[in-house]
Scaffold this motif. Structure first.
Motif, PDB file in Angstrom:
ATOM      1  N   PHE A 120     -20.371  -8.284  16.627  1.00 41.97           N
ATOM      2  CA  PHE A 120     -19.726  -9.378  17.464  1.00 41.97           C
ATOM      3  C   PHE A 120     -18.460  -9.723  16.715  1.00 41.97           C
ATOM      4  O   PHE A 120     -17.628 -10.752  16.876  1.00 41.97           O
ATOM      5  N   LEU A 121     -18.165  -9.196  15.535  1.00 47.22           N
ATOM      6  CA  LEU A 121     -17.013  -9.416  14.546  1.00 47.22           C
ATOM      7  C   LEU A 121     -16.022  -8.413  15.133  1.00 47.22           C
ATOM      8  O   LEU A 121     -15.478  -7.375  14.746  1.00 47.22           O
ATOM      9  N   ALA A 122     -14.983  -9.246  15.991  1.00 34.78           N
ATOM     10  CA  ALA A 122     -13.703  -8.401  16.208  1.00 34.78           C
ATOM     11  C   ALA A 122     -12.636  -8.455  14.953  1.00 34.78           C
ATOM     12  O   ALA A 122     -12.053  -7.422  14.636  1.00 34.78           O
ATOM     13  N   ARG A 123     -12.778  -9.487  14.253  1.00 37.00           N
ATOM     14  CA  ARG A 123     -12.011  -9.667  12.660  1.00 37.00           C
ATOM     15  C   ARG A 123     -13.099  -9.790  11.690  1.00 37.00           C
ATOM     16  O   ARG A 123     -14.088 -10.171  11.962  1.00 37.00           O
ATOM     17  N   PRO A 124     -12.685  -9.386  10.582  1.00 37.30           N
ATOM     18  CA  PRO A 124     -11.400  -8.793  10.292  1.00 37.30           C
ATOM     19  C   PRO A 124     -11.017  -7.389  11.123  1.00 37.30           C
ATOM     20  O   PRO A 124     -11.935  -6.895  11.503  1.00 37.30           O
ATOM     21  N   THR A 125      -9.674  -7.297  11.346  1.00 38.49           N
ATOM     22  CA  THR A 125      -9.450  -6.071  12.289  1.00 38.49           C
ATOM     23  C   THR A 125      -9.755  -4.935  11.361  1.00 38.49           C
ATOM     24  O   THR A 125      -9.876  -4.797  10.280  1.00 38.49           O
ATOM     25  N   VAL A 126      -9.323  -3.713  12.144  1.00 34.96           N
ATOM     26  CA  VAL A 126      -9.579  -2.407  11.478  1.00 34.96           C
ATOM     27  C   VAL A 126      -8.297  -2.420  10.306  1.00 34.96           C
ATOM     28  O   VAL A 126      -8.769  -1.693   9.000  1.00 34.96           O
ATOM     29  N   ALA A 127      -7.233  -2.517  10.463  1.00 35.52           N
ATOM     30  CA  ALA A 127      -6.223  -2.877   9.458  1.00 35.52           C
ATOM     31  C   ALA A 127      -6.440  -3.742   8.494  1.00 35.52           C
ATOM     32  O   ALA A 127      -6.382  -3.232   7.214  1.00 35.52           O
ATOM     33  N   ASP A 128      -7.246  -4.912   8.422  1.00 38.17           N
ATOM     34  CA  ASP A 128      -7.517  -5.692   7.612  1.00 38.17           C
ATOM     35  C   ASP A 128      -8.597  -4.790   6.436  1.00 38.17           C
ATOM     36  O   ASP A 128      -8.650  -5.109   5.259  1.00 38.17           O
ATOM     37  N   VAL A 129      -9.369  -4.182   7.375  1.00 37.50           N
ATOM     38  CA  VAL A 129     -10.497  -3.423   6.440  1.00 37.50           C
ATOM     39  C   VAL A 129      -9.939  -2.547   5.648  1.00 37.50           C
ATOM     40  O   VAL A 129     -10.185  -2.195   4.305  1.00 37.50           O
ATOM     41  N   TYR A 130      -8.894  -1.649   6.206  1.00 36.28           N
ATOM     42  CA  TYR A 130      -8.289  -0.601   5.276  1.00 36.28           C
ATOM     43  C   TYR A 130      -7.443  -1.270   4.141  1.00 36.28           C
ATOM     44  O   TYR A 130      -7.387  -0.778   2.926  1.00 36.28           O
ATOM     45  N   HIS A 131      -6.920  -2.456   4.387  1.00 36.60           N
ATOM     46  CA  HIS A 131      -6.386  -3.276   3.188  1.00 36.60           C
ATOM     47  C   HIS A 131      -7.376  -3.720   2.018  1.00 36.60           C
ATOM     48  O   HIS A 131      -6.962  -3.658   0.934  1.00 36.60           O
ATOM     49  N   TYR A 132      -8.569  -4.157   2.762  1.00 32.02           N
ATOM     50  CA  TYR A 132      -9.477  -4.388   1.852  1.00 32.02           C
ATOM     51  C   TYR A 132     -10.096  -3.196   0.901  1.00 32.02           C
ATOM     52  O   TYR A 132     -10.002  -3.514  -0.253  1.00 32.02           O
ATOM     53  N   ARG A 133     -10.039  -2.280   1.388  1.00 33.61           N
ATOM     54  CA  ARG A 133     -10.446  -1.127   0.727  1.00 33.61           C
ATOM     55  C   ARG A 133      -9.288  -0.721  -0.213  1.00 33.61           C
ATOM     56  O   ARG A 133      -9.579  -0.279  -1.438  1.00 33.61           O
ATOM     57  N   ALA A 134      -7.908  -0.927   0.063  1.00 35.09           N
ATOM     58  CA  ALA A 134      -6.968  -0.521  -0.775  1.00 35.09           C
ATOM     59  C   ALA A 134      -7.034  -1.492  -1.924  1.00 35.09           C
ATOM     60  O   ALA A 134      -6.899  -0.981  -3.162  1.00 35.09           O
ATOM     61  N   HIS A 135      -7.292  -2.784  -1.717  1.00 39.70           N
ATOM     62  CA  HIS A 135      -7.438  -3.680  -2.780  1.00 39.70           C
ATOM     63  C   HIS A 135      -8.486  -3.662  -3.659  1.00 39.70           C
ATOM     64  O   HIS A 135      -8.222  -3.563  -5.018  1.00 39.70           O
ATOM     65  N   VAL A 136      -9.648  -3.085  -3.256  1.00 37.23           N
ATOM     66  CA  VAL A 136     -10.681  -2.742  -3.946  1.00 37.23           C
ATOM     67  C   VAL A 136     -10.424  -1.471  -4.915  1.00 37.23           C
ATOM     68  O   VAL A 136     -10.569  -1.453  -5.952  1.00 37.23           O
ATOM     69  N   ASP A 137      -9.783  -0.496  -4.285  1.00 39.47           N
ATOM     70  CA  ASP A 137      -9.613   0.869  -4.893  1.00 39.47           C
ATOM     71  C   ASP A 137      -8.587   0.349  -5.890  1.00 39.47           C
ATOM     72  O   ASP A 137      -8.720   1.043  -7.244  1.00 39.47           O
ATOM     73  N   GLY A 138      -7.404   0.012  -5.778  1.00 41.44           N
ATOM     74  CA  GLY A 138      -6.530  -0.465  -6.778  1.00 41.44           C
ATOM     75  C   GLY A 138      -7.090  -1.154  -8.155  1.00 41.44           C
ATOM     76  O   GLY A 138      -6.740  -0.797  -9.342  1.00 41.44           O
ATOM     77  N   HIS A 139      -7.966  -2.280  -7.749  1.00 44.33           N
ATOM     78  CA  HIS A 139      -8.651  -2.588  -9.170  1.00 44.33           C
ATOM     79  C   HIS A 139      -9.712  -1.765  -9.629  1.00 44.33           C
ATOM     80  O   HIS A 139      -9.846  -1.854 -10.825  1.00 44.33           O
ATOM     81  N   MET A 140     -10.463  -1.137  -8.925  1.00 44.76           N
ATOM     82  CA  MET A 140     -11.400  -0.114  -9.563  1.00 44.76           C
ATOM     83  C   MET A 140     -10.413   0.944 -10.557  1.00 44.76           C
ATOM     84  O   MET A 140     -11.148   1.210 -11.393  1.00 44.76           O
ATOM     85  N   LEU A 141      -9.680   1.329  -9.817  1.00 44.57           N
ATOM     86  CA  LEU A 141      -8.810   2.250 -10.743  1.00 44.57           C
ATOM     87  C   LEU A 141      -8.328   1.552 -12.017  1.00 44.57           C
ATOM     88  O   LEU A 141      -8.235   2.207 -13.009  1.00 44.57           O
ATOM     89  N   ALA A 142      -7.856   0.345 -11.907  1.00 49.32           N
ATOM     90  CA  ALA A 142      -7.315  -0.232 -13.075  1.00 49.32           C
ATOM     91  C   ALA A 142      -8.230  -0.531 -13.923  1.00 49.32           C
ATOM     92  O   ALA A 142      -8.169  -0.305 -15.081  1.00 49.32           O
ATOM     93  N   LEU A 143      -9.485  -0.801 -13.528  1.00 51.14           N
ATOM     94  CA  LEU A 143     -10.782  -1.257 -14.524  1.00 51.14           C
ATOM     95  C   LEU A 143     -11.033   0.235 -15.068  1.00 51.14           C
ATOM     96  O   LEU A 143     -11.220   0.127 -16.322  1.00 51.14           O
ATOM     97  N   LEU A 144     -10.924   1.267 -14.305  1.00 50.72           N
ATOM     98  CA  LEU A 144     -11.526   2.510 -14.996  1.00 50.72           C
ATOM     99  C   LEU A 144     -10.304   3.026 -16.097  1.00 50.72           C
ATOM    100  O   LEU A 144     -10.796   3.856 -17.103  1.00 50.72           O
ATOM    101  N   ALA A 145      -9.066   2.498 -15.778  1.00 48.78           N
ATOM    102  CA  ALA A 145      -7.989   2.938 -16.818  1.00 48.78           C
ATOM    103  C   ALA A 145      -8.054   1.760 -17.964  1.00 48.78           C
ATOM    104  O   ALA A 145      -7.093   2.111 -18.927  1.00 48.78           O
ATOM    105  N   GLU A 146      -8.768   0.738 -18.046  1.00 49.99           N
ATOM    106  CA  GLU A 146      -8.769  -0.052 -19.119  1.00 49.99           C
ATOM    107  C   GLU A 146      -8.981   0.557 -20.265  1.00 49.99           C
ATOM    108  O   GLU A 146      -9.784   1.515 -20.572  1.00 49.99           O
ATOM    109  N   ARG A 147      -8.357  -0.152 -21.357  1.00 50.26           N
ATOM    110  CA  ARG A 147      -8.350   0.760 -22.798  1.00 50.26           C
ATOM    111  C   ARG A 147      -9.306  -0.203 -23.373  1.00 50.26           C
ATOM    112  O   ARG A 147      -9.697   0.432 -24.559  1.00 50.26           O
ATOM    113  N   ARG A 148      -9.493  -1.326 -23.025  1.00 53.31           N
ATOM    114  CA  ARG A 148     -10.361  -2.246 -23.854  1.00 53.31           C
ATOM    115  C   ARG A 148     -11.863  -2.018 -23.876  1.00 53.31           C
ATOM    116  O   ARG A 148     -12.413  -1.238 -23.173  1.00 53.31           O
TER     117      ARG A 148
END
Lengths: 433, 433, 433, 433
Positions: free
Chosen positions: D108-136
């Motif tokens: 029943f969920l038209a929204r978030p749109t497909v584009a929104d979901v891909y942005h969500y994925r990109a957001h998560v990916d960016g932070h996941m890679l940042a976490l994995l690159a953490e030196r601390r």
């Protein structure tokens, strides 16, 4: 505010009717549909969040299927269907046309895509215009009658398009807006109710004459009415809230038996789309969540709720004959779709009956039954209205999402007594002397 | 054949009404109920094979609960209830009286036993007779009105007792008989249909005057009727079989939309209780399985089926106003319960409208709605009829299991359009000139 | 307290088994059934308040149908069925025997009457005894095997008779008692739990040898068990109440996913039959409402509830193999039906595993599946157990309504994980070292 | 043909695991998901045609929600959620995380749109890679364990993405293809079945050691097995057709009781997705309608059907322990997703057990229960597998849509016995000597 008169009426239906005007009317109404869909994202076209709320895409295709099935396939020699599978996919309920895709499964169809559906519309439009431009002899009155039905049908689906978008969007916790920039209603002075008196007597209701009307508005016939009074305006949100706050939804004595069963079964405690958030009442609108306007007509109440409210208020609902007699000489103006609010708004001060047209479809105490002497047209088109004449109630007057030029005083809308996803409201009546 | 006139009418309702005659009427009607139950085995009293068909034991107790609740507890000082738990157990649906045991669970109650229920009846009867013998001042018109309702209520449950026994027994593959020695109907000549003409005009329907009638028959009011014709007798089994054999149950174009959905959902292919065994049609009756009589009125058809039959036959159902106007001057005679058949029987040759009363309740095209100016009595008794005025259709004329002295021309029965466990049949109508 | 040893075991199954002893066993067990039904009123025999709870009358007839179908019709030449319609009416679920009356509709059968059913029993008994007295050559081992199954089957239905009476009576707001004079349990000292240690290893479970056992207990086979501990007694009402009071029914993390869905769907907040009245906990018993005994084993909890309780307690349920290994050498004594309480009672102080047999069927963590090498007998009798080996869980040990002489350490009972109308309880387990 | 070995395994989980390799694995698996979605039109992402089949869009978002919820919100200080509403929208069933959108309403969920979901994925990916690159300093083993679960979780949803697309598309009468250009399977020689012998004994199953496995595969433990034989390949479409043609779906004696009830209730007469068109069998595939290949393994059969087939064939299903012991030393190769067929294909001639991995998930006779000593991790992640351990059956071996590198011999998949929208098939077993 919309003036129905300003929207061009359909041309005549006779042999010599100007077909270029029909072509113009056809194009105008078809374009209206697409304009309504313009704010939608592709995803929005697909979903169906309740059995009664078809996907936007389905509406756009089904109205085209009408013209293909009842006009082009019958009157345009050599016409080739856009896709034979659409016969079944976009048939709504015409048993005599053949099989149809089950209504609750309309939201399962990713394909045809939205682009496909627009191509389908263009295909049908091209051929419809070609037919209307035909120079050869045709049974024009018959064809034009079917086109007139088809255009009115498309207008009904324009209204359904908006009510269904509202219903489908409301199922989303994000509460998305169809158009977030809808205007806020003008603030004004609260209009008190007064009571308009009507003498009744042996009156006539129903449509007469050659202009377009649905079969269910015919024939015009006599009805006896005792004297009655109608409220000058519909019941407002504020008045309905008083009913709620006085325990209306917890008092079985106010309710019809089936209504009370529904209240318990569905857990109703107020109109559809109302939400109380941190002590404040909001309602979901086509513009998203907005604070409740206490002076606007209450909308999205079922027949059961309208009936219970009237009992609580010591009044009753009008019959459809009472409503029609009262409306017969009133101009068809009001907060209709072209007013642009897409939401009921408060009555402006004034005299006489106000808000008869527009704002909310008004519940009547009349069951939806055939008029004396009613006979539907032969064939599949006879299924348009007649086969629903059982178990539903009549509503009158159109709503804030009704298209311009679509209404008449004799117009009969009908829903099951539990339904409330349309813009249904109520006007009180009482016996006169 | 039953002559309703021969069965003593209820005495008057005024201050000076003869209370010994009321006591006699009370005892007569209460005894009728117990006589109807006499053929039952203890086990037969207990079962409920469908939500709509209450156990016999429940009927016997509920009608006593009425007198206890609406008469004894209110008007007999110091009255002690037989068992306080019965307040809930035998309340049918009166919300204002308090909680009630769920209807579909009535068949789960082994206790109170049948003997307990007869003790309950005796307890109530003793106190009712004591009240009626009271010498002191009481609000007698009010009390007698409630007793009159209670006795008519008990007669309605006498009819339900038989229809529910039939329904409950039919669920048993043994197809047991309620009374295996019911008489076979007289064989006779097939009666052809002729059409009785009525001029219509501005007529009055509904009950007037001081004699007993239910609230839903009031007030008497004016209705406009166009000229119409009624068939001289109801549709027969043989005629209905022709509809079936012509594919009636496979032709969606004949059916209301909700009716067709029901046909498919329930797999209907003929009336309730019909069975085809080795090529021969039988029907389940209160005497067990009997061969179908082609000349008897068809029974146990829903509104949907009646409506589809009429469409197939090129006719329509009458409205309740048409039926009442036609019946107004006819004697209330017919194949009613006291005729002893407990099954519709073939019309005997004759002139004019036949079988208006008895045999089968006749479907009308009228929705069950309040008459103009209707107002139910205050308090719980107002729930008797009024709260069901939505979604049901009116039937007229009584059936082969209706008690003597119970009917009037203005009498309105009502059922949902899908129901068919009552003795429901139909008489055709058509427009006149 | 019941000692199973005191109840005569069934004779041997071989060619030379003493048939007069079989006749005596047959009469004894058949008489037990009728003694259990003796307190019932006629009405009590008829009702079915839940799909799973058959009417008492049905149980009495069905167990006779077994002997008629699987013994008399096959091995007694010239046997005439009491009533051919009973083949269908009293077949429970044997597809290979033919059609059967739908289980949820057993409560719709007023007929055959209770008297008819007792005649049926007498008819079957007469012929069974005649068969057992036969001097001629017969395949006796085969016949005796079927009689042995039939007598054990009848004992299972004796247990169901009581659990179903409880379920059916509980649906009545009057909360009637099956026998109001059941003894109160002896009051005693609360027994603390201790943990019995078992070494596990490569063990054998399942039934071996020629004495009677159901097919589902066979074949005996090897299973590897890690060391484990069992609680010395089942979980008590008081302990279970602590789980409830700590929010057990509101903590999804404690529940299996399907269990949590069931909690919400059914609104569970405690065991079946528990009622809190004015702050005090009561439970419905076969003696009517009685105060909750905190020291008695908790009963009428589903697998989901048993599993959630164990998780809350930081323990787990035993597997059926663990249970069987622990029980293998224990005497089959306990609070069984002949103890006369018909309700679980508190453990008496003592050492070792207590209450293994009787009181409550103990939930195990084992799905009901075929043992390795399992093969059901050919023909309809193969449907007795085998076709239920999916979706259910195993319970062990019998209950306070299990007949004497019926249990074995290898006995496998099985129910769906949501069911709780049987006397189901639980004993905790944990891993050993 | 896919060789699982060729797909890089996940790096180690210890303190010093190379985090750049984790980042690469993360990116590879996340990219795989998006590649699978590439053929979809926007409309295709939205629909849900059955409660069990989530929309593609939902899968893409939910797997990102996992990383956001269980990794970023817990281990990346200052992390800001993409949209707080997604906490509820894309929570599948984790009660301890909070509320979740109801599963049947995901479509029943038209929204978030497909584009929104891909942005969500990109957001998560960016932070996941940042976490994995953490030196601390971080609790890396704990974090990596959660990432490992998340990547395996994403692979499971890759498989569900394809099975759900198939299910959702199949509801469309147009029978659209996910990818119309999927290769046709190589034609070959029919492979006869032979039987592989296994000695059984005291064996060990379950996962041991530090490499990744789900909690439900642990702990490794001892099981006793009697000798058994396994068929060298799964049952084929042609063999299953013989079962159908011999009346398999009309023979209740072949079915478990619940299975037979399902056959009648759903009207099953063959596997899901089979259609007989003008005498020829077709099946719906991810490439649209294709003729049935008699030599390919049968797919889309429920446990009930697999069990009935085995009974008809005089064999049985293997237990999960038998399957695992047989598979323990076999290479993880087969017709998996990377083979590109996305449909089971015929076995190629050869020796030994074939098609253990890939083609179809193989039904086992084992209920999905915790292994002895099983304990789920604390907190919400403990809900991943453990709370489903009731009422479901274990399947083994993966299918033609299982991602590369995802399987192990110890891998346990599980479904309800009536489900069949996955690629479920079966391999026969029998007792050895």
């Amino acid at each position: 505010m919309d003036r129905a008169e300003d929207y061009p009426a359909l041309p005549g239906l006779d042999e010599d009717a100007p077909r270029d005007e029909w072509a113009a009317a056809y194009q105008r109404i078809r374009a209206d549909t697409e304009a309504l869909a313009a704010p939608l994202a592709i995803e929005d076209y697909v979903i169906q969040a309740a059995d009664e709320a078809s996907p936007a895409k389905w509406h756009l295709a089904h109205v085209s299927w009408y013209f293909e099935t009842f006009v082009l396939r019958e009157y345009l020699p050599g016409y080739t269907e856009f896709d034979p599978a659409y016969r079944v996919l976009f048939n709504s309920y015409y048993e005599q046309v053949g099989a149809y895709h089950p209504r609750p499964a309309r939201g399962f169809l990713a394909r045809p895509t939205v682009a496909d559906v627009y191509h389908y519309r263009a295909h049908v439009d091209g051929h419809m215009l070609a037919l209307l431009a035909e120079r050869r002899d045709r049974p024009w009155p018959e064809i034009l009658e079917r086109i007139a039905i088809g255009l009115n049908h498309e207008q009904q689906h324009q209204e359904l398009l908006l009510t269904d978008i509202k219903r489908n969007f409301a199922a989303n916790p994000l509460r998305p807006a169809y158009r977030s920039n809808l205007p806020m209603p003008p603030s004004g002075k609260r209009a008190p109710v007064d009571w308009q008196e009507f003498p009744g007597g042996l009156v006539e209701i129903g449509h007469a004459g050659g202009s377009f009307a649905y079969d269910n508005e015919r024939p015009r016939h006599r009805v006896w009415l005792d004297p009655f009074r109608l409220a000058s305006r519909p019941v407002t949100n504020g008045e309905y809230l008083a009913f709620m706050e006085s325990g209306g939804y917890a008092s079985p004595a106010l309710w019809l038996s089936d209504g009370w069963a529904r209240v318990r079964q569905e857990g109703w405690s107020g109109p559809l789309y109302w939400e109380r958030i941190e002590g404040i009442w909001w309602q979901f609108t086509l513009a998203g969540m907005r604070p409740l306007d206490p002076d606007a007509p209450v909308a999205h109440v079922s027949y059961y709720e309208a009936d219970a409210y009237a009992r609580w208020a010591g009044r009753r609902l009008p019959t459809e004959a009472e409503w029609e007699v009262a409306a017969a000489d009133e101009p068809i103006v009001g907060n209709l779709r072209e007013g642009g609010y897409l939401q009921p708004i408060a009555a402006r001060p004034g005299d006489g009956l106000r808000q008869l047209y527009g704002d909310v479809w008004e519940h009547t105490a009349s069951a939806y039954l055939p008029y004396p002497g009613f006979s539907p047209p032969p064939g599949a088109l006879g299924e348009y209205n007649g086969k629903f004449m059982c178990g539903q109630m009549v509503l009158r007057g159109g709503s804030c999402v009704t298209p311009p030029g679509h209404l008449r005083a004799t117009y009969r809308n009908f829903f099951y007594p539990h339904e409330r996803w349309q813009f249904q409201g109520l006007r009180l009546a009482e016996d006169g002397e």
